[in-house]
Motif scaffolding. Structure first.
Motif, PDB file in Angstrom:
ATOM      1  N   GLY A 200      -5.475  -1.958   8.491  1.00 11.63           N
ATOM      2  CA  GLY A 200      -5.682  -0.562   9.587  1.00 11.63           C
ATOM      3  C   GLY A 200      -7.063   0.235   9.657  1.00 11.63           C
ATOM      4  N   PRO A 201      -7.364   1.026  10.484  1.00 10.69           N
ATOM      5  CA  PRO A 201      -8.640   1.850   9.932  1.00 10.69           C
ATOM      6  C   PRO A 201      -8.415   3.023   9.522  1.00 10.69           C
ATOM      7  CG  PRO A 201      -6.754   3.142  11.662  1.00 10.69           C
ATOM      8  CD  PRO A 201      -5.785   1.789  10.802  1.00 10.69           C
ATOM      9  N   ALA A 202      -8.302   2.653   8.546  1.00 14.60           N
ATOM     10  CA  ALA A 202      -8.658   3.797   6.467  1.00 14.60           C
ATOM     11  C   ALA A 202     -10.478   3.419   7.000  1.00 14.60           C
ATOM     12  CB  ALA A 202      -7.344   3.302   6.061  1.00 14.60           C
TER      13      ALA A 202
ATOM     14  N   LYS B  89       1.074  -0.992  -0.122  1.00  8.55           N
ATOM     15  CA  LYS B  89       0.032   0.119  -0.171  1.00  8.55           C
ATOM     16  C   LYS B  89       1.425   1.164  -0.137  1.00  8.55           C
ATOM     17  CE  LYS B  89      -3.656  -1.799   2.693  1.00  8.55           C
ATOM     18  NZ  LYS B  89      -2.561  -3.373   3.592  1.00  8.55           N
ATOM     19  N   LEU B  90       0.412   2.323  -0.753  1.00  7.81           N
ATOM     20  CA  LEU B  90       1.344   3.546  -0.398  1.00  7.81           C
ATOM     21  C   LEU B  90       0.258   4.444   0.430  1.00  7.81           C
ATOM     22  CD1 LEU B  90       1.132   4.518  -4.240  1.00  7.81           C
ATOM     23  CD2 LEU B  90       2.797   2.686  -2.186  1.00  7.81           C
ATOM     24  N   ASN B  91       0.910   4.922   1.522  1.00  6.93           N
ATOM     25  CA  ASN B  91       0.519   6.003   2.902  1.00  6.93           C
ATOM     26  C   ASN B  91       1.665   7.701   2.103  1.00  6.93           C
ATOM     27  OD1 ASN B  91      -0.106   3.913   3.986  1.00  6.93           O
ATOM     28  ND2 ASN B  91       1.551   3.796   5.567  1.00  6.93           N
ATOM     29  N   CYS B  92       0.358   8.421   2.502  1.00  9.68           N
ATOM     30  CA  CYS B  92       0.564  10.000   2.011  1.00  9.68           C
ATOM     31  C   CYS B  92       0.475  10.593   2.847  1.00  9.68           C
ATOM     32  CB  CYS B  92       0.297  10.020   0.782  1.00  9.68           C
ATOM     33  SG  CYS B  92       0.012  12.374   0.424  1.00  9.68           S
ATOM     34  N   VAL B  93       1.220  11.958   4.023  1.00  7.64           N
ATOM     35  CA  VAL B  93       0.443  12.755   4.896  1.00  7.64           C
ATOM     36  C   VAL B  93       0.371  13.463   3.580  1.00  7.64           C
ATOM     37  CG1 VAL B  93       0.691  13.924   6.745  1.00  7.64           C
ATOM     38  CG2 VAL B  93       1.505  11.048   6.726  1.00  7.64           C
ATOM     39  N   PRO B  94      -0.517  14.376   3.267  1.00  6.45           N
ATOM     40  CA  PRO B  94      -0.769  15.472   2.811  1.00  6.45           C
ATOM     41  C   PRO B  94      -0.933  16.778   3.602  1.00  6.45           C
ATOM     42  CG  PRO B  94      -3.517  14.640   2.945  1.00  6.45           C
ATOM     43  CD  PRO B  94      -2.470  13.346   3.097  1.00  6.45           C
ATOM     44  N   LEU B  95      -0.049  17.858   2.487  1.00  5.89           N
ATOM     45  CA  LEU B  95       0.150  18.718   2.848  1.00  5.89           C
ATOM     46  C   LEU B  95      -0.395  20.092   2.425  1.00  5.89           C
ATOM     47  CD1 LEU B  95       3.704  18.653   4.295  1.00  5.89           C
ATOM     48  CD2 LEU B  95       1.743  18.211   5.682  1.00  5.89           C
ATOM     49  N   ALA B  96      -1.014  21.423   3.022  1.00  2.00           N
ATOM     50  CA  ALA B  96      -1.491  21.611   1.967  1.00  2.00           C
ATOM     51  C   ALA B  96      -0.336  22.643   1.394  1.00  2.00           C
ATOM     52  CB  ALA B  96      -2.195  22.903   3.387  1.00  2.00           C
TER      53      ALA B  96
ATOM     54  N   GLY C 199      -7.420   5.233   0.810  1.00  3.00           N
ATOM     55  CA  GLY C 199      -8.433   5.167   1.503  1.00  3.00           C
ATOM     56  C   GLY C 199      -8.154   6.657   2.902  1.00  3.00           C
ATOM     57  N   PHE C 200      -8.752   6.811   3.942  1.00  2.00           N
ATOM     58  CA  PHE C 200      -8.471   8.237   4.776  1.00  2.00           C
ATOM     59  C   PHE C 200      -8.251   7.363   6.449  1.00  2.00           C
ATOM     60  CE2 PHE C 200     -10.923   9.587   0.755  1.00  2.00           C
ATOM     61  CZ  PHE C 200      -9.855  10.376   0.478  1.00  2.00           C
ATOM     62  N   ILE C 201      -7.211   7.508   6.729  1.00  2.42           N
ATOM     63  CA  ILE C 201      -7.158   7.710   8.051  1.00  2.42           C
ATOM     64  C   ILE C 201      -6.944   8.586   8.753  1.00  2.42           C
ATOM     65  CG2 ILE C 201      -5.373   6.699   9.679  1.00  2.42           C
ATOM     66  CD1 ILE C 201      -4.126   4.765   7.694  1.00  2.42           C
ATOM     67  N   GLU C 202      -8.183   9.714   9.236  1.00  2.00           N
ATOM     68  CA  GLU C 202      -8.165  10.541  10.310  1.00  2.00           C
ATOM     69  C   GLU C 202      -8.485  10.372  11.806  1.00  2.00           C
ATOM     70  OE1 GLU C 202     -11.135  12.894   7.392  1.00  2.00           O
ATOM     71  OE2 GLU C 202     -11.840  10.803   7.008  1.00  2.00           O
ATOM     72  N   PRO C 203      -7.346  10.362  12.053  1.00  2.00           N
ATOM     73  CA  PRO C 203      -7.593  10.556  14.299  1.00  2.00           C
ATOM     74  C   PRO C 203      -7.757  11.811  14.597  1.00  2.00           C
ATOM     75  CG  PRO C 203      -4.973  10.673  13.370  1.00  2.00           C
ATOM     76  CD  PRO C 203      -6.133  10.770  11.778  1.00  2.00           C
ATOM     77  N   LEU C 204      -8.139  12.899  13.930  1.00  2.00           N
ATOM     78  CA  LEU C 204      -9.157  14.035  14.560  1.00  2.00           C
ATOM     79  C   LEU C 204     -10.330  14.053  14.184  1.00  2.00           C
ATOM     80  CD1 LEU C 204      -5.627  17.268  14.515  1.00  2.00           C
ATOM     81  CD2 LEU C 204      -6.420  15.703  16.592  1.00  2.00           C
ATOM     82  N   HIS C 205     -10.840  13.958  12.493  1.00  2.00           N
ATOM     83  CA  HIS C 205     -11.805  14.537  12.255  1.00  2.00           C
ATOM     84  C   HIS C 205     -12.919  12.799  12.281  1.00  2.00           C
ATOM     85  CE1 HIS C 205      -9.431  18.376  11.035  1.00  2.00           C
ATOM     86  NE2 HIS C 205     -10.867  18.622  10.917  1.00  2.00           N
ATOM     87  N   ASN C 206     -12.203  12.216  11.944  1.00  2.00           N
ATOM     88  CA  ASN C 206     -13.088  11.370  11.748  1.00  2.00           C
ATOM     89  C   ASN C 206     -12.551   9.989  12.815  1.00  2.00           C
ATOM     90  OD1 ASN C 206     -14.486   8.805  11.490  1.00  2.00           O
ATOM     91  ND2 ASN C 206     -13.995   8.733   9.266  1.00  2.00           N
ATOM     92  N   LYS C 207     -12.624  10.220  14.619  1.00  2.00           N
ATOM     93  CA  LYS C 207     -11.395   9.428  15.215  1.00  2.00           C
ATOM     94  C   LYS C 207     -12.460   8.251  15.327  1.00  2.00           C
ATOM     95  CE  LYS C 207     -10.638  10.576  19.951  1.00  2.00           C
ATOM     96  NZ  LYS C 207     -10.282  11.578  21.333  1.00  2.00           N
TER      97      LYS C 207
ATOM     98  N   PRO D  40      -3.367  -0.368  -3.147  1.00  2.00           N
ATOM     99  CA  PRO D  40      -4.026   1.062  -2.393  1.00  2.00           C
ATOM    100  C   PRO D  40      -3.032   1.954  -1.851  1.00  2.00           C
ATOM    101  CG  PRO D  40      -4.852  -0.953  -1.405  1.00  2.00           C
ATOM    102  CD  PRO D  40      -3.603  -1.288  -2.211  1.00  2.00           C
ATOM    103  N   LEU D  41      -4.299   3.085  -1.755  1.00  2.00           N
ATOM    104  CA  LEU D  41      -3.064   4.681  -1.506  1.00  2.00           C
ATOM    105  C   LEU D  41      -4.300   5.222  -0.162  1.00  2.00           C
ATOM    106  CD1 LEU D  41      -1.845   7.119  -1.840  1.00  2.00           C
ATOM    107  CD2 LEU D  41      -3.527   7.706  -3.341  1.00  2.00           C
ATOM    108  N   ARG D  42      -3.453   5.410   0.879  1.00  2.00           N
ATOM    109  CA  ARG D  42      -4.300   6.339   2.314  1.00  2.00           C
ATOM    110  C   ARG D  42      -3.929   7.082   1.945  1.00  2.00           C
ATOM    111  NH1 ARG D  42      -3.751   0.988   5.152  1.00  2.00           N
ATOM    112  NH2 ARG D  42      -1.754   1.179   5.929  1.00  2.00           N
TER     113      ARG D  42
END
Length: 282
Positions: free
Chosen positions: A187-189, A116-123, A202-210, A143-145
């Protein structure tokens, strides 16, 4: 070097974890492939009776040259952290070469190793980087998260993008999104299907989708702290126990106490954590 756990100590802790019902192990970092003989450790872990799965998370800069050894060790799957496809920015982030990572992805596909590919996107990276990563993931049907930037003190100068912001950008670009209820890995995605692309996103959102209510993970740091929650500053110092001569029963009891006291949720939304991400792994 003496401050980090030896492989023999790590394996002893893993054996105790098996007695507590933990069957799946993920090797992270920092960057785990920087440590000498990482593949030998994975091979040793895979050989322990009861271990169901051993996976690896890496930034991929050393993956190409170590892949054959990892395959021989029996690694089950690999997550590749890839935050940008901008060559210069990638080197700034990792100190490595983007070209070596792209080569490793080709080798993973050729070898049939799931990844899988993991990305932490920055504005600041812009939407073009997100689209480039989508196209790369689509090329390999991997899969891309997108992982929401966590509020750590070391990230104070960075602005991340939430999952909803990315999905909104994709829809504004004319792409259709549909939720995908299937699970891909442990994972929790939360996954979505995006029109025109074969792979799930996938989206792993510990703040906005706890997702703390369904989190069943604990983390062991390289210096021997067992943390029941990524956010926790406190934990159990297993290295001290081991090096003070604790018995297997003592080790098991200590691990049971900290794991069973796993908190109901993190507190990132209240206060940023003071540790560096490289201290606790991905």
């Amino acid at each position: 070097h003496n401050e980090i756990l030896r492989y023999e100590e790590l394996l002893r802790i893993c054996r105790a974890a098996l007695q507590l019902g933990i069957r799946k192990f993920k090797i992270t970092g920092g960057e785990p492939l920087l440590r000498k003989c990482c593949s030998d450790f994975i091979a040793g872990l895979k050989q322990i009776e009861g271990v169901e799965q051993v996976t690896l998370t890496t930034n991929g800069t050393l993956l190409s040259q170590q892949l054959l050894a990892l395959i021989a060790a029996g690694v089950d799957s690999i997550n590749v952290s890839l935050d940008t496809l901008d060559v210069a920015y990638y080197t700034e982030l990792t100190g490595g070469s983007l070209g070596s990572v792209l080569q490793a992805l080709q080798q993973l596909q050729a070898a049939g190793i799931p990844f899988k590919l993991n990305c932490v996107p920055l504005a600041e990276n812009g939407f073009a980087d997100i689209m480039a990563l989508l196209q790369l993931a689509d090329k390999y049907n991997a899969p891309l998260r997108f992982i929401e930037l966590m509020p750590l003190d070391c990230n104070a100068d960075l602005k991340g993008l939430s999952g909803s912001e990315i999905r909104s950008q994709l829809e504004q670009a004319g792409l259709a999104l549909q939720p995908d209820a299937q699970r891909y890995g442990n994972g929790p995605a939360s996954y979505w299907r995006i029109g025109g692309y074969a792979m799930p996103v996938g989206f792993i959102e510990p703040l906005h989708n706890k997702f703390c209510a369904v989190c069943n993970r604990v983390r062991l740091t390289s210096v021997g702290m067992l943390k029941p929650c990524l956010y926790c500053n406190e934990g159990m110092n297993l290295k001290r126990l081991l090096r003070d001569g604790a018995s297997d029963a003592d080790l098991l009891q200590a691990m049971q106490e900290i794991i069973y006291a796993k908190p109901a949720g993190h507190s990132f939304e209240v206060e940023a954590a003071s540790f560096n991400m490289s201290q606790i792994g991905g």
